[in-house]
Design a protein around this motif. Sequence first.
Motif, short mmCIF file in Angstrom:
data_model
loop_
_atom_site.label_atom_id
_atom_site.label_comp_id
_atom_site.label_asym_id
_atom_site.label_seq_id
_atom_site.Cartn_x
_atom_site.Cartn_y
_atom_site.Cartn_z
N VAL A 167 0.85 -1.19 0.00
CA VAL A 167 0.00 0.00 0.00
C VAL A 167 0.89 1.24 0.00
N GLU A 168 0.64 2.13 -0.93
CA GLU A 168 1.39 3.39 -1.02
C GLU A 168 0.43 4.56 -0.85
N GLU A 169 0.69 5.39 0.16
CA GLU A 169 -0.16 6.54 0.41
C GLU A 169 0.16 7.64 -0.59
N LYS A 170 -0.87 8.13 -1.28
CA LYS A 170 -0.67 9.15 -2.31
C LYS A 170 -0.54 10.55 -1.73
N GLY A 171 -1.22 10.81 -0.65
CA GLY A 171 -1.17 12.16 -0.10
C GLY A 171 -2.26 12.37 0.91
N SER A 172 -2.58 13.64 1.13
CA SER A 172 -3.57 14.00 2.16
C SER A 172 -5.00 13.79 1.70
N GLY A 173 -5.21 13.45 0.43
CA GLY A 173 -6.57 13.30 -0.07
C GLY A 173 -7.27 12.07 0.41
N GLY A 174 -6.54 11.13 1.01
CA GLY A 174 -7.17 9.92 1.53
C GLY A 174 -7.06 8.74 0.60
N SER A 175 -6.81 8.94 -0.69
CA SER A 175 -6.69 7.83 -1.62
C SER A 175 -5.30 7.21 -1.52
N SER A 176 -5.19 5.95 -1.94
CA SER A 176 -3.94 5.22 -1.87
C SER A 176 -3.75 4.41 -3.14
N LEU A 177 -2.52 4.00 -3.36
CA LEU A 177 -2.20 3.11 -4.48
C LEU A 177 -1.94 1.72 -3.92
N LEU A 178 -2.65 0.75 -4.47
CA LEU A 178 -2.50 -0.64 -4.06
C LEU A 178 -1.69 -1.37 -5.12
N HIS A 179 -0.45 -1.73 -4.79
CA HIS A 179 0.43 -2.44 -5.72
C HIS A 179 0.24 -3.94 -5.52
N LEU A 180 -0.11 -4.64 -6.60
CA LEU A 180 -0.28 -6.09 -6.56
C LEU A 180 0.80 -6.73 -7.42
N LEU A 181 1.32 -7.86 -6.96
CA LEU A 181 2.42 -8.53 -7.64
C LEU A 181 2.27 -10.03 -7.47
N TRP A 182 2.50 -10.80 -8.56
CA TRP A 182 2.43 -12.26 -8.47
C TRP A 182 3.44 -12.88 -9.43
N LYS A 183 3.74 -14.12 -9.20
CA LYS A 183 4.72 -14.85 -10.01
C LYS A 183 4.01 -15.64 -11.09
N ALA A 184 4.58 -15.63 -12.32
CA ALA A 184 4.00 -16.40 -13.41
C ALA A 184 4.09 -17.88 -13.08
N PRO A 185 2.99 -18.62 -13.14
CA PRO A 185 3.03 -20.04 -12.78
C PRO A 185 3.69 -20.87 -13.87
N ASP A 186 4.40 -21.92 -13.47
CA ASP A 186 4.96 -22.87 -14.41
C ASP A 186 3.82 -23.68 -15.01
N PRO A 187 3.73 -23.78 -16.35
CA PRO A 187 2.61 -24.54 -16.95
C PRO A 187 2.54 -25.98 -16.45
N ARG A 188 3.70 -26.59 -16.18
CA ARG A 188 3.67 -27.96 -15.69
C ARG A 188 3.09 -28.04 -14.29
N GLU A 189 3.36 -27.01 -13.47
CA GLU A 189 2.86 -27.01 -12.10
C GLU A 189 1.43 -26.49 -12.02
N ALA A 190 1.14 -25.47 -12.83
CA ALA A 190 -0.19 -24.85 -12.75
C ALA A 190 -1.24 -25.66 -13.50
N GLY A 191 -0.80 -26.65 -14.31
CA GLY A 191 -1.76 -27.47 -15.04
C GLY A 191 -2.10 -26.95 -16.40
N GLY A 192 -1.68 -25.77 -16.77
CA GLY A 192 -1.98 -25.22 -18.09
C GLY A 192 -1.34 -23.87 -18.26
#
Length: 590
Positions: A230-255
């Motif tokens: 979570v990154e606070e943008k400023g005094s306005g109350g809104s925030s930036l939500l950074h999402l991050l994930w790892k690309a699954p291996d096709p053999r492990e993820a099933g497809g």
Amino acid sequence: MDEVTVRDSQLKPCKDDERVCVTDLRDCGPRLSSSVQKTLNISCYYQKSADGRTSMTCGWPQESSSHTESDASLIFTSGYKTVSCQGIFNPAAVLKVTARIKHLTAGGEIWSEPHTVDLYYAVKPIQPVLTALGSTEDSLVVSWRSSREGRCRLRYRINNTRIWTQAPDYIAAQADLLTCTIKDLLPFTTYRAAVACRGRSGVWSDWSADISGRTLDRVPSRPLEVCYRVEEKGSGGSSLLHLLWKAPDPREAGGRVLGYQVSHEPNGLIQNVTELTTVLAVEEVNCTVTVTAFNTAGYGPAAHLRINTQRQNSGNLWISSSYPGKKALLVQWNTFLTASSAPPVSHFAVRWRSEKSLSTSRWSRVDSFTTSTVIEDVEPDESYLITVSPVYNHQFGSPQSLSASLQQGALMEAVSLKVVGVTKTTVTIVWAWQKKSGPIRVNRYRVLLRKDSDRQALLLWPDQWRHSFFNLTPNTEYSLLLLADNVSMSIVPVTTYFDVVSVVATATTLLLLSVIVLIISILSRTECTNRNILDIKDFQVTDILGEKSLIVVDPDFPRSSEDNLQEDTSLLPTLQLDTQLVTFTQSELG
């Protein structure tokens, strides 16, 4: 292997012997006296094409010692009178085959011993025609036509590769139309396949022309490992939500994965992305986020996150290279500090991608008790952007990024070391970081403060630019060295300030001694009859701590050289030390 194929349309009868058919009428004549007759290991097979034409192919090992250009022809001799040489090739025929090899450059020729061929047992099946019928997530179904006798073999490979995989079992040719399923394949992958068959003769047909087929998509079977910050943008109350994930291996993820669907509650936001990260502008960070991988087969299981707004502190990052000894980059970081109420670091996510192609990246996961990792298989002429992020369960802290290459290591260098603050026991310095200007490779930058055996060393990190050295000796000259590994880049001299307390103490001592000398001088000028008027209390002096102390006068103390001073008390000055210490006046001296 020398090999000659003769089609039935090429054969001509010999006039002198109606049992012999040749492709060159010169082979009908008698052998030359200079010719040599040898026993060659000849093998032949008979084949009938789809248009009804027949042919014979014979081959023999090539002589390794023969490097001359040669021309070979075949002579076919039947046991009976031949009506038509065009009909000599048939499964009921038994023929003797003689090879005539003419050396074009060296001259001379070789005749082989006659080789008997029973065409019934030398039939080579027609090249099969393979067809792809369908596919599943992990299999291809193919079909081809064959004779009812013998068996077939199947091979397959992933498209754009050269290594074939042979199917483990032979397929019995029990029907004109054969069907086979190639199993245990990867989902959504293009394969190429071919088939060959043989009859009773044991001669294999040529491999069929390759056919291609693609397996179907399979729904991803595993949820993603998703982290957030979570990154606070400023005094306005809104925030930036950074999402991050790892690309699954096709053999492990099933497809395979085509993209990712991200949904946010309570505002009901849904978006599809193809990257491994996204940023959401949210008004309320106490929310639930769902990330799901999808492809043409559907959506996989979702990863659900309940967002924790606890902020995390970042750490430091440095990268060094062992090139050319090893094509690897050593990534090092120091401990990522966390708030006391925050969960401990569960692991570190290390991401690297070529700066020429930022859309593709690779990931590795490093245990929480480790502060370094090695990235291998990187190209010498590429520069990479490397990012390290601490992960707290599903929340990742502020990432640290640094560019590096095998040629130069970290593409940053420390410069412009200078002193910005000095006291009697501290020295404060600053330095700057800039894009590396030369081809040098530095494992680490350091600042060394030294004075003889007194030394303090500081490792420099790219996100730091200021530091203070403490517990130094007053009024002492030190040297500050900016080191690139063990090479000095610059030297800055600095001297700590005087100790004011020691200077004041010295001055106070001198003043007290002066007072004592003055008092002794006065006492020595006073007549003995008046000595009883002096009260010993008058010679008690209040020291710095507020205690009364006696000034002890030795009778044998030598008299002052100032014996001629007048006894007028107006000559006694008012002596004042520091107002916080002690003050002597004429009245106190009586």
